[in-house]
Design a protein around this motif. Sequence first.
Motif, PDB file in Angstrom:
ATOM      1  N   ILE A 283       1.128  -1.250   0.108  1.00 22.36           N
ATOM      2  CA  ILE A 283      -0.117  -0.401   0.004  1.00 22.36           C
ATOM      3  C   ILE A 283       0.674   1.195  -0.043  1.00 22.36           C
ATOM      4  CG2 ILE A 283      -2.040   1.152   1.326  1.00 22.36           C
ATOM      5  CD1 ILE A 283      -2.809  -1.203   2.604  1.00 22.36           C
ATOM      6  N   LEU A 284       1.738   1.743   0.939  1.00 18.87           N
ATOM      7  CA  LEU A 284       2.745   2.365   0.824  1.00 18.87           C
ATOM      8  C   LEU A 284       4.110   2.774  -0.200  1.00 18.87           C
ATOM      9  CD1 LEU A 284       3.420   5.183   2.576  1.00 18.87           C
ATOM     10  CD2 LEU A 284       4.682   3.818   3.835  1.00 18.87           C
ATOM     11  N   VAL A 285       4.379   1.168  -0.164  1.00 22.51           N
ATOM     12  CA  VAL A 285       5.195   1.475  -1.762  1.00 22.51           C
ATOM     13  C   VAL A 285       5.196  -0.018  -1.811  1.00 22.51           C
ATOM     14  CG1 VAL A 285       7.718   1.679  -2.013  1.00 22.51           C
ATOM     15  CG2 VAL A 285       6.872   2.465   0.452  1.00 22.51           C
ATOM     16  N   PRO A 286       4.358   0.424  -2.492  1.00 20.11           N
ATOM     17  CA  PRO A 286       4.250  -1.092  -3.229  1.00 20.11           C
ATOM     18  C   PRO A 286       5.173  -1.051  -4.904  1.00 20.11           C
ATOM     19  CG  PRO A 286       2.027   1.052  -4.289  1.00 20.11           C
ATOM     20  CD  PRO A 286       2.999   1.624  -3.087  1.00 20.11           C
ATOM     21  N   PRO A 287       5.615  -1.852  -5.671  1.00 21.45           N
ATOM     22  CA  PRO A 287       6.486  -1.604  -6.637  1.00 21.45           C
ATOM     23  C   PRO A 287       6.510  -0.594  -7.789  1.00 21.45           C
ATOM     24  CG  PRO A 287       6.143  -3.993  -6.053  1.00 21.45           C
ATOM     25  CD  PRO A 287       5.150  -3.078  -5.245  1.00 21.45           C
TER      26      PRO A 287
END
Length: 397
Positions: A283-287
């Motif tokens: 959610i915060l750092v998806p690829p």
Amino acid sequence: MNVNSIVVLKLVLFIYWPWLVNSEGEQNRLLVNMTLVQNASALGAYCLDGSLPAYHLHRGFGAGADNWLLQFEGGGWCNDIKSCLDRSKSNHGSTRYMNKWEVFSGILSNNASFNPDFYNWNRVKIRYCDGASFSGDAKFYNGTSMLYFRGQRIWQAIILDLLPKGLGHAKKAMLSGCSAGGLATFLHCDNFTSFLPKNASVKCLSDAGFFLDERDIALNHTMRSFYEDLITLQGVEPNLNQNCTSTLYYPHLCFFPQYALPYIETPFFILNSAYDVYQFHHILVPPSSDPRRHWDHCKLNVTACDASQLNILQGFRNDMLAALRDFYQNSTRDGMYINSCFTHCQSETQETWFAVGSPRIHNKTIAETVGDWYFSRNISKEIDCAYPCDTTCHHMI
């Protein structure tokens, strides 16, 4: 066998089979067999591939013989045909590929030393095979492939199968779940209550299921878009909380716990990490938000995060606490345990649920806090200090 051999054996067991040995000493595994819901087809309740849904039931005893704990299994979601087809050929989309025996530990343990408040209850693990947190009601057929999106019917079929087995006259009951199963707890809590006797004590617990409606580091609503596709594909919206969907301009947002929570009438407990690893990574750092992979080292080892990255993670924690503010401040019947560990799901693992080295907030374990809340023994709302202050954490990264 000499003393040195015993020490080596215990070390091997701890490394390869940690459920056998923990800080309390040796614990025999509790293995519980699978029950297929034979009448599910009458309701059109099928896993993604058309196989019958299933659960594992271990009977309660003694003072807990009339008490019931139902635990939704987790395992992510699928939001398009390809991912759902792939899922249908795995243990998260078909009972054909599932282990027929499941280890019951943590909140599902039958050992009073490891699960003091719920060890003698009837404990049920509901297997997850639909890909929408037990909430869809649709199907797909393109002439060659068939997919059943029947999570809502699976939930109903399992409940109807359990009612005559004793759930129908439960004195105490709790619906719980981990991850996508924790989200299912938000979606089905009040419905669960409606099946049980009016004088039963019924409550719900979500473990790692409070998924935030949060922008990622590229300022995109990646998770919101993912859920929109899932809801459309699997026919979820009619099964969301109607009081919520009739209030919000975008009804699909009611799939997010923060929007559904104010409309849940049953007492509720939220167990979550403020730095939930799944949410950090998806959610915060998806690829898609980090094409140059600046976050790779931080994702693998939190001590490798630089000051800017830690600041973003602290901002995520602040947003989670803000989303829970009304729940924390205005409710006297509800409970919460928000710790600062980089982890995901803590109720089914013995080491995090209740053991000598378990995580603690104000010297209280998760199991003690949940028990105090369920049995109204004490105020049960615990919020941890921000990372890295908690030295009791079991970090996954």
